[in-house]
Motif scaffolding. Structure first.
Motif, PDB file in Angstrom:
ATOM      1  N   LEU A  19      14.519   1.163  15.029  1.00 25.31           N
ATOM      2  CA  LEU A  19      13.377   0.267  14.900  1.00 25.31           C
ATOM      3  C   LEU A  19      12.187   1.100  14.472  1.00 25.31           C
ATOM      4  O   LEU A  19      11.902   2.137  15.079  1.00 25.31           O
ATOM      5  CB  LEU A  19      13.075  -0.415  16.237  1.00 25.31           C
ATOM      6  N   MET A  20      11.509   0.669  13.407  1.00 29.65           N
ATOM      7  CA  MET A  20      10.322   1.405  12.984  1.00 29.65           C
ATOM      8  C   MET A  20       9.266   0.437  12.493  1.00 29.65           C
ATOM      9  O   MET A  20       9.562  -0.530  11.785  1.00 29.65           O
ATOM     10  CB  MET A  20      10.664   2.454  11.924  1.00 29.65           C
ATOM     11  N   VAL A  21       8.028   0.694  12.911  1.00 30.42           N
ATOM     12  CA  VAL A  21       6.918  -0.185  12.572  1.00 30.42           C
ATOM     13  C   VAL A  21       5.736   0.630  12.076  1.00 30.42           C
ATOM     14  O   VAL A  21       5.487   1.734  12.544  1.00 30.42           O
ATOM     15  CB  VAL A  21       6.480  -1.035  13.779  1.00 30.42           C
ATOM     16  N   GLU A  22       5.021   0.073  11.121  1.00 30.09           N
ATOM     17  CA  GLU A  22       3.758   0.681  10.715  1.00 30.09           C
ATOM     18  C   GLU A  22       2.697   0.322  11.742  1.00 30.09           C
ATOM     19  O   GLU A  22       2.698  -0.771  12.312  1.00 30.09           O
ATOM     20  CB  GLU A  22       3.349   0.196   9.325  1.00 30.09           C
ATOM     21  N   ILE A  23       1.765   1.248  11.978  1.00 24.76           N
ATOM     22  CA  ILE A  23       0.704   1.038  12.967  1.00 24.76           C
ATOM     23  C   ILE A  23      -0.641   1.433  12.384  1.00 24.76           C
ATOM     24  O   ILE A  23      -0.721   2.130  11.366  1.00 24.76           O
ATOM     25  CB  ILE A  23       0.952   1.856  14.261  1.00 24.76           C
ATOM     26  N   GLY A  24      -1.691   1.007  13.071  1.00 24.73           N
ATOM     27  CA  GLY A  24      -3.015   1.529  12.785  1.00 24.73           C
ATOM     28  C   GLY A  24      -3.158   2.914  13.388  1.00 24.73           C
ATOM     29  O   GLY A  24      -2.431   3.284  14.318  1.00 24.73           O
ATOM     30  N   PRO A  25      -4.103   3.713  12.922  1.00 23.94           N
ATOM     31  CA  PRO A  25      -4.179   5.125  13.317  1.00 23.94           C
ATOM     32  C   PRO A  25      -4.507   5.373  14.782  1.00 23.94           C
ATOM     33  O   PRO A  25      -4.340   6.492  15.264  1.00 23.94           O
ATOM     34  CB  PRO A  25      -5.278   5.688  12.405  1.00 23.94           C
ATOM     35  N   THR A  26      -4.922   4.358  15.524  1.00 21.97           N
ATOM     36  CA  THR A  26      -5.248   4.560  16.944  1.00 21.97           C
ATOM     37  C   THR A  26      -4.253   3.878  17.882  1.00 21.97           C
ATOM     38  O   THR A  26      -4.476   3.826  19.095  1.00 21.97           O
ATOM     39  CB  THR A  26      -6.657   4.015  17.259  1.00 21.97           C
ATOM     40  N   GLN A  27      -3.135   3.361  17.346  1.00 17.15           N
ATOM     41  CA  GLN A  27      -2.253   2.501  18.133  1.00 17.15           C
ATOM     42  C   GLN A  27      -0.959   3.165  18.598  1.00 17.15           C
ATOM     43  O   GLN A  27      -0.132   2.526  19.244  1.00 17.15           O
ATOM     44  CB  GLN A  27      -1.917   1.237  17.331  1.00 17.15           C
ATOM     45  N   ALA A  28      -0.770   4.436  18.310  1.00 17.11           N
ATOM     46  CA  ALA A  28       0.507   5.087  18.602  1.00 17.11           C
ATOM     47  C   ALA A  28       0.847   5.038  20.086  1.00 17.11           C
ATOM     48  O   ALA A  28       1.981   4.707  20.466  1.00 17.11           O
ATOM     49  CB  ALA A  28       0.481   6.537  18.117  1.00 17.11           C
ATOM     50  N   ALA A  29      -0.100   5.364  20.943  1.00 19.88           N
ATOM     51  CA  ALA A  29       0.190   5.414  22.375  1.00 19.88           C
ATOM     52  C   ALA A  29       0.559   4.031  22.910  1.00 19.88           C
ATOM     53  O   ALA A  29       1.514   3.883  23.689  1.00 19.88           O
ATOM     54  CB  ALA A  29      -1.011   5.969  23.135  1.00 19.88           C
ATOM     55  N   ALA A  30      -0.168   3.008  22.482  1.00 16.08           N
ATOM     56  CA  ALA A  30       0.092   1.657  22.978  1.00 16.08           C
ATOM     57  C   ALA A  30       1.454   1.154  22.515  1.00 16.08           C
ATOM     58  O   ALA A  30       2.220   0.567  23.298  1.00 16.08           O
ATOM     59  CB  ALA A  30      -1.005   0.706  22.510  1.00 16.08           C
ATOM     60  N   LEU A  56       5.223   9.222  13.324  1.00 13.85           N
ATOM     61  CA  LEU A  56       5.297   9.857  12.010  1.00 13.85           C
ATOM     62  C   LEU A  56       3.956   9.711  11.297  1.00 13.85           C
ATOM     63  O   LEU A  56       3.420   8.602  11.192  1.00 13.85           O
ATOM     64  CB  LEU A  56       6.406   9.209  11.172  1.00 13.85           C
ATOM     65  N   PRO A  57       3.393  10.818  10.800  1.00 14.33           N
ATOM     66  CA  PRO A  57       2.094  10.749  10.119  1.00 14.33           C
ATOM     67  C   PRO A  57       2.261  10.431   8.636  1.00 14.33           C
ATOM     68  O   PRO A  57       3.299  10.711   8.018  1.00 14.33           O
ATOM     69  CB  PRO A  57       1.542  12.161  10.310  1.00 14.33           C
ATOM     70  N   ASP A  58       1.201   9.852   8.057  1.00 17.42           N
ATOM     71  CA  ASP A  58       1.194   9.645   6.612  1.00 17.42           C
ATOM     72  C   ASP A  58       0.685  10.909   5.919  1.00 17.42           C
ATOM     73  O   ASP A  58       0.451  11.940   6.566  1.00 17.42           O
ATOM     74  CB  ASP A  58       0.369   8.406   6.238  1.00 17.42           C
ATOM     75  N   LEU A  59       0.500  10.837   4.614  1.00 16.83           N
ATOM     76  CA  LEU A  59       0.117  12.024   3.847  1.00 16.83           C
ATOM     77  C   LEU A  59      -1.289  12.509   4.190  1.00 16.83           C
ATOM     78  O   LEU A  59      -1.641  13.652   3.904  1.00 16.83           O
ATOM     79  CB  LEU A  59       0.226  11.727   2.345  1.00 16.83           C
ATOM     80  N   ASP A  60      -2.088  11.639   4.782  1.00 18.87           N
ATOM     81  CA  ASP A  60      -3.430  12.038   5.205  1.00 18.87           C
ATOM     82  C   ASP A  60      -3.457  12.550   6.632  1.00 18.87           C
ATOM     83  O   ASP A  60      -4.534  12.835   7.179  1.00 18.87           O
ATOM     84  CB  ASP A  60      -4.394  10.854   5.072  1.00 18.87           C
ATOM     85  N   GLY A  61      -2.268  12.646   7.269  1.00 14.04           N
ATOM     86  CA  GLY A  61      -2.193  13.165   8.625  1.00 14.04           C
ATOM     87  C   GLY A  61      -2.490  12.150   9.708  1.00 14.04           C
ATOM     88  O   GLY A  61      -2.567  12.505  10.885  1.00 14.04           O
ATOM     89  N   ARG A  62      -2.644  10.881   9.347  1.00 13.90           N
ATOM     90  CA  ARG A  62      -2.919   9.842  10.337  1.00 13.90           C
ATOM     91  C   ARG A  62      -1.608   9.272  10.879  1.00 13.90           C
ATOM     92  O   ARG A  62      -0.632   9.135  10.136  1.00 13.90           O
ATOM     93  CB  ARG A  62      -3.741   8.714   9.706  1.00 13.90           C
ATOM     94  N   ARG A 105       0.824  -1.196   0.000  1.00 14.99           N
ATOM     95  CA  ARG A 105       0.000   0.000   0.000  1.00 14.99           C
ATOM     96  C   ARG A 105       0.866   1.257   0.000  1.00 14.99           C
ATOM     97  O   ARG A 105       1.962   1.265   0.577  1.00 14.99           O
ATOM     98  CB  ARG A 105      -0.920  -0.002   1.218  1.00 14.99           C
ATOM     99  N   PRO A 106       0.375   2.329  -0.613  1.00 14.72           N
ATOM    100  CA  PRO A 106       1.183   3.552  -0.696  1.00 14.72           C
ATOM    101  C   PRO A 106       1.621   4.085   0.661  1.00 14.72           C
ATOM    102  O   PRO A 106       2.737   4.593   0.799  1.00 14.72           O
ATOM    103  CB  PRO A 106       0.256   4.545  -1.411  1.00 14.72           C
ATOM    104  N   GLU A 107       0.767   3.972   1.689  1.00 18.17           N
ATOM    105  CA  GLU A 107       1.126   4.527   2.997  1.00 18.17           C
ATOM    106  C   GLU A 107       2.333   3.809   3.614  1.00 18.17           C
ATOM    107  O   GLU A 107       3.048   4.387   4.435  1.00 18.17           O
ATOM    108  CB  GLU A 107      -0.070   4.490   3.951  1.00 18.17           C
ATOM    109  N   THR A 108       2.563   2.571   3.204  1.00 14.79           N
ATOM    110  CA  THR A 108       3.718   1.831   3.735  1.00 14.79           C
ATOM    111  C   THR A 108       5.029   2.385   3.186  1.00 14.79           C
ATOM    112  O   THR A 108       6.101   2.122   3.739  1.00 14.79           O
ATOM    113  CB  THR A 108       3.568   0.339   3.419  1.00 14.79           C
ATOM    114  N   GLU A 109       4.963   3.162   2.127  1.00 14.68           N
ATOM    115  CA  GLU A 109       6.179   3.787   1.601  1.00 14.68           C
ATOM    116  C   GLU A 109       6.833   4.708   2.618  1.00 14.68           C
ATOM    117  O   GLU A 109       8.023   5.006   2.516  1.00 14.68           O
ATOM    118  CB  GLU A 109       5.868   4.539   0.308  1.00 14.68           C
ATOM    119  N   LEU A 110       6.075   5.154   3.633  1.00 12.75           N
ATOM    120  CA  LEU A 110       6.661   5.985   4.678  1.00 12.75           C
ATOM    121  C   LEU A 110       7.756   5.220   5.430  1.00 12.75           C
ATOM    122  O   LEU A 110       8.730   5.827   5.882  1.00 12.75           O
ATOM    123  CB  LEU A 110       5.573   6.455   5.650  1.00 12.75           C
TER     124      LEU A 110
END
Length: 275
Positions: free
Chosen positions: A233-244, A260-266, A94-99
């Motif tokens: 270390l860097m991992v992709e997350i769902g938009p509500t999982q940053a704190a956890a 780090l936010p994606d292009l949609d600010g999530r 997915r494009p957002e994973t390019e981050l």
């Protein structure tokens, strides 16, 4: 039948099936069936389709109307400017994973690890843009690793990429400058709300069950022992999982933790560093 006529017949079928962007998908599938690069399709819309192309397009439209992902029909998906083989055994890049790739390339690294590599798109994109680096991709499914290895061969990276069967870091040895992962993170309760296309992707690549955090727990426990001092270390997350996820990484002594936010600010990537 010309390509334009085939499109005019196909687009309403896809729209009636609920396909979100029927015109775009119909054009991609027509180009694939005709053996034409998508950006050249307009030049050939007035040409008659061969029998083979007409039959291939009809089959592709039927599959797409059943909400099969376009990438599963074409067998390819673009990611970070390169085409990667995709199968029903892999998560659709997915494009957002390019981050993840963008952030990984901001600092030099010699050795990287990609956990749950899937198609290998993250690992191979990083290696392709870092000609002196080597990397390992892990996955729990042999058929998925075979797809990643094939993509490494296609992009001339087989000599610098190794793929191993491992449940997260269980079979991993050695140290790394960079560890990345786009793990399954969808909570089990969220699965029914996903689109039909997403639900056709491998269940294990979408959700670990429960609250969706099990992969991060495993990575947080094991990854620091395999990071060089100053390693990332860097991992992709769902938009509500940053704190956890931040709390899990903090508990393991990781520092410089950033969201780090994606292009949609999530919220999209959690970044951390080994002291």
């Amino acid at each position: 039948m010309t390509g334009a006529e085939a499109l005019r017949a196909a687009i309403p079928r896809l729209a009636a099936a609920g396909v979100p962007d029927a015109p775009r998908d119909a054009r991609v599938l027509l180009a694939h069936a005709s053996g034409i690069a998508p950006d050249r399709l307009t030049l050939h819309l007035g040409d008659p389709l061969t029998d083979a192309a007409e039959h291939a397009f009809e089959a592709a439209i039927t599959r797409r109307a059943a909400r099969e992902p376009v990438s599963h029909i074409t067998g390819q998906r673009l990611f970070w400017g390169r085409s990667f083989r995709v199968t029903p055994d892999t998560l659709d890049p997915r494009p957002e994973t390019e981050l993840l790739v963008q952030t990984a390339l901001e600092e030099p690294f010699a050795r990287m690890l990609d956990l749950g590599t899937g198609t290998g798109c993250v690992l191979l994109s990083c290696l392709a843009d870092t000609p002196t680096a080597q990397g390992i991709g892990t996955d729990i499914h042999p058929a998925t690793l075979a797809v990643a290895a094939a993509n490494a061969q296609t992009h001339g990276l087989f000599a610098r990429a190794e793929f191993i069967l491992s449940d997260w870091l269980n079979a991993v040895t050695g140290q790394f400058d960079l560890i990345v992962s786009n793990p399954p993170y969808i909570a089990e309760s969220e699965m029914p709300s996903l689109s039909p296309e997403v639900q056709r992707e491998p269940h294990r690549a979408l959700t670990p069950g429960g609250d969706g955090l099990d992969a991060y727990r495993a990575i947080a426990r094991a990854a620091p022992a395999h990071l060089n001092p100053g390693g990332r270390l860097m991992v992709e997350i769902g938009p509500t999982q940053a704190a956890a996820v931040t709390a899990l990484f903090t508990a393991q002594g990781l520092t410089d933790i950033r969201i780090l936010p994606d292009l949609d600010g999530r919220d999209r990537v959690v970044f951390a560093r080994q002291p």
